[in-house]
Design an enzyme around this catalytic site. Structure first.
Site, PDB file in Angstrom:
ATOM      1  N   ASP A   1       0.886 -10.294   8.626  1.00  0.00           N
ATOM      2  CA  ASP A   1       0.976  -9.338   7.507  1.00  0.00           C
ATOM      3  C   ASP A   1      -0.297  -8.519   7.328  1.00  0.00           C
ATOM      4  O   ASP A   1      -0.241  -7.310   7.045  1.00  0.00           O
ATOM      5  CB  ASP A   1       1.205 -10.080   6.177  1.00  0.00           C
ATOM      6  CG  ASP A   1       2.563 -10.738   6.084  1.00  0.00           C
ATOM      7  OD1 ASP A   1       3.415 -10.482   6.952  1.00  0.00           O
ATOM      8  OD2 ASP A   1       2.760 -11.517   5.136  1.00  0.00           O
TER       9      ASP A   1
ATOM     10  N   GLY B   1      -1.975 -17.221   8.092  1.00  0.00           N
ATOM     11  CA  GLY B   1      -2.173 -15.783   8.086  1.00  0.00           C
ATOM     12  C   GLY B   1      -3.585 -15.366   7.762  1.00  0.00           C
ATOM     13  O   GLY B   1      -4.416 -15.135   8.633  1.00  0.00           O
ATOM     14  N   HIS B   2      -3.875 -15.295   6.467  1.00  0.00           N
ATOM     15  CA  HIS B   2      -5.103 -14.665   5.984  1.00  0.00           C
ATOM     16  C   HIS B   2      -6.367 -15.147   6.697  1.00  0.00           C
ATOM     17  O   HIS B   2      -7.158 -14.333   7.187  1.00  0.00           O
ATOM     18  CB  HIS B   2      -5.225 -14.891   4.470  1.00  0.00           C
ATOM     19  CG  HIS B   2      -6.390 -14.203   3.853  1.00  0.00           C
ATOM     20  ND1 HIS B   2      -6.330 -12.926   3.367  1.00  0.00           N
ATOM     21  CD2 HIS B   2      -7.662 -14.614   3.689  1.00  0.00           C
ATOM     22  CE1 HIS B   2      -7.519 -12.583   2.920  1.00  0.00           C
ATOM     23  NE2 HIS B   2      -8.348 -13.577   3.101  1.00  0.00           N
TER      24      HIS B   2
ATOM     25  N   THR C   1      -0.644 -12.750  -3.488  1.00  0.00           N
ATOM     26  CA  THR C   1       0.019 -13.445  -2.391  1.00  0.00           C
ATOM     27  C   THR C   1       1.035 -14.376  -3.026  1.00  0.00           C
ATOM     28  O   THR C   1       1.149 -14.421  -4.252  1.00  0.00           O
ATOM     29  CB  THR C   1      -1.014 -14.205  -1.529  1.00  0.00           C
ATOM     30  OG1 THR C   1      -0.323 -14.884  -0.462  1.00  0.00           O
ATOM     31  CG2 THR C   1      -1.794 -15.228  -2.336  1.00  0.00           C
ATOM     32  N   THR C   2       1.808 -15.084  -2.182  1.00  0.00           N
ATOM     33  CA  THR C   2       2.864 -15.933  -2.729  1.00  0.00           C
ATOM     34  C   THR C   2       2.246 -17.064  -3.546  1.00  0.00           C
ATOM     35  O   THR C   2       1.547 -17.915  -3.012  1.00  0.00           O
ATOM     36  CB  THR C   2       3.706 -16.534  -1.574  1.00  0.00           C
ATOM     37  OG1 THR C   2       3.944 -15.513  -0.623  1.00  0.00           O
ATOM     38  CG2 THR C   2       5.000 -17.087  -2.085  1.00  0.00           C
TER      39      THR C   2
ATOM     40  N   ARG D   1      -5.250   2.928   5.747  1.00  0.00           N
ATOM     41  CA  ARG D   1      -5.599   4.240   6.264  1.00  0.00           C
ATOM     42  C   ARG D   1      -4.414   5.195   6.419  1.00  0.00           C
ATOM     43  O   ARG D   1      -4.594   6.382   6.696  1.00  0.00           O
ATOM     44  CB  ARG D   1      -6.239   4.079   7.651  1.00  0.00           C
ATOM     45  CG  ARG D   1      -7.729   4.003   7.639  1.00  0.00           C
ATOM     46  CD  ARG D   1      -8.322   5.324   7.155  1.00  0.00           C
ATOM     47  NE  ARG D   1      -9.732   5.186   6.923  1.00  0.00           N
ATOM     48  CZ  ARG D   1     -10.665   5.565   7.787  1.00  0.00           C
ATOM     49  NH1 ARG D   1     -10.329   6.087   8.940  1.00  0.00           N
ATOM     50  NH2 ARG D   1     -11.923   5.418   7.487  1.00  0.00           N
TER      51      ARG D   1
ATOM     52  N   ARG E   1       7.925  -7.715   1.944  1.00  0.00           N
ATOM     53  CA  ARG E   1       7.941  -7.795   0.474  1.00  0.00           C
ATOM     54  C   ARG E   1       8.756  -6.648  -0.097  1.00  0.00           C
ATOM     55  O   ARG E   1       8.896  -5.590   0.515  1.00  0.00           O
ATOM     56  CB  ARG E   1       6.511  -7.735  -0.081  1.00  0.00           C
ATOM     57  CG  ARG E   1       5.661  -8.933   0.306  1.00  0.00           C
ATOM     58  CD  ARG E   1       4.315  -8.868  -0.392  1.00  0.00           C
ATOM     59  NE  ARG E   1       4.437  -9.125  -1.800  1.00  0.00           N
ATOM     60  CZ  ARG E   1       4.148 -10.296  -2.384  1.00  0.00           C
ATOM     61  NH1 ARG E   1       3.682 -11.303  -1.677  1.00  0.00           N
ATOM     62  NH2 ARG E   1       4.308 -10.459  -3.667  1.00  0.00           N
TER      63      ARG E   1
ATOM     64  N   ASN F   1       0.942 -15.540  10.926  1.00  0.00           N
ATOM     65  CA  ASN F   1       1.441 -14.530   9.987  1.00  0.00           C
ATOM     66  C   ASN F   1       0.587 -13.271  10.164  1.00  0.00           C
ATOM     67  O   ASN F   1      -0.631 -13.309   9.930  1.00  0.00           O
ATOM     68  CB  ASN F   1       1.327 -15.089   8.560  1.00  0.00           C
ATOM     69  CG  ASN F   1       1.782 -14.108   7.511  1.00  0.00           C
ATOM     70  OD1 ASN F   1       1.468 -12.928   7.591  1.00  0.00           O
ATOM     71  ND2 ASN F   1       2.503 -14.581   6.514  1.00  0.00           N
TER      72      ASN F   1
END
Ligand code: PXP
Length: 251
Positions: free
Chosen positions: A17, A220-221, A108-109, A26, A53, A15
């Protein structure tokens, strides 16, 4: 019914994102999530996941269009079950759509989709995606009622929310792992492909990869965070190695 065997290689979907999160902080064009996606695919990922989103806080419409063009492998579009998002998916044709709950104020979700309570509106949106020949995955908690409702929608895949497991330790984590494993077995018996996602890290992925019925991870994260220390290619390789090693332990 899926033809995958227990012990098969698990698909790793990255992921991306939070590459867009850094870019947007930025207001410049870099780092580019599409370039990141290409690098992930070149270094061992099987697919790319991106969450468009409602508030466009990270991935934007133009990213989705370019990801569809440039991802060689599976492009998984995560989105809320709204008319706006269904129209975007039908126009873009990702390889699969994952429907998730979405609340504007969340970081987050949080939690899974309420398929039981989703009623006709949810079924209608799933039906429109399937009619456009887009496979659908539903992101749910590992509970029997949500799982049975998911299978009844005609969805292709289920993704179980692993956030609860990720936050627990000791006996409680072990118990949640058991709940996930039972849900995975039940999902495969219902003919669903099985994915896991949320809160997965290098430290906690092993026991999840050892669940024989798991076919895919969406990470992801933690992986994008690890890339700060390991490089993006190094992080993808590290997850690939950890997943394959845990899965090999099944043989
Ligand atoms: N799967 C789904 C359905 C998600 O909503 C998310 C978060 O966007 C993830 C996987 C990835 O979770 P994490 O960023 O915690 O790895």
């Amino acid at each position: 019914m899926s033809t995958s065997r227990a012990g098969d290689r698990i698909r790793l979907h990255v992921n991306i994102d939070h590459v867009a999160t850094v870019r947007n902080a930025r207001g410049v064009p870099y780092p580019c999530p599409v370039e990141a996606a290409e690098l992930c695919m070149a270094t061992g990922a099987d697919g790319i996941t991106a969450h468009l989103r409602e508030d466009r806080r990270h991935i934007r419409d133009e990213d989705v269009r370019r990801l569809r063009e440039r991802v060689k492998g599976t492009f998984n579009l995560e989105m809320a079950a709204t008319d706006e998002m269904v129209a975007i998916a039908v126009a873009t044709k990702p390889d699969i759509v994952t429907l998730v709950p979405e609340r504007r104020e969340e970081r987050t979700t949080e939690g899974g989709l309420d398929v039981v309570g989703g009623g006709a509106a949810l079924r209608d949106r799933i039906g429109r995606l399937l009619a456009a020949r887009i496979p659908v995955s539903l992101f749910i908690a590992p509970s029997e009622d949500q799982l049975v409702a998911t299978a009844a929608t005609g969805s292709t895949q289920v993704e179980f929310h692993t956030g609860e497991y990720a936050h627990l330790t000791g006996e409680a984590a072990h118990a949640e792992l058991g709940r996930l494993a039972s849900a995975c077995t039940r999902a495969r018996a219902l003919g669903l492909e099985v994915a896991l996602g949320h809160g997965i890290t290098l430290a906690n992925v092993g026991p999840l990869a050892a669940i024989a019925e798991v076919q895919e991870f969406n990470i992801g994260h933690a992986l994008i965070g690890d890339a700060i220390f390991l490089s993006l290619a190094g992080a993808v390789r590290a997850y690939r190695t950890a997943i394959d090693a845990a899965r090999a332990g099944l043989a």
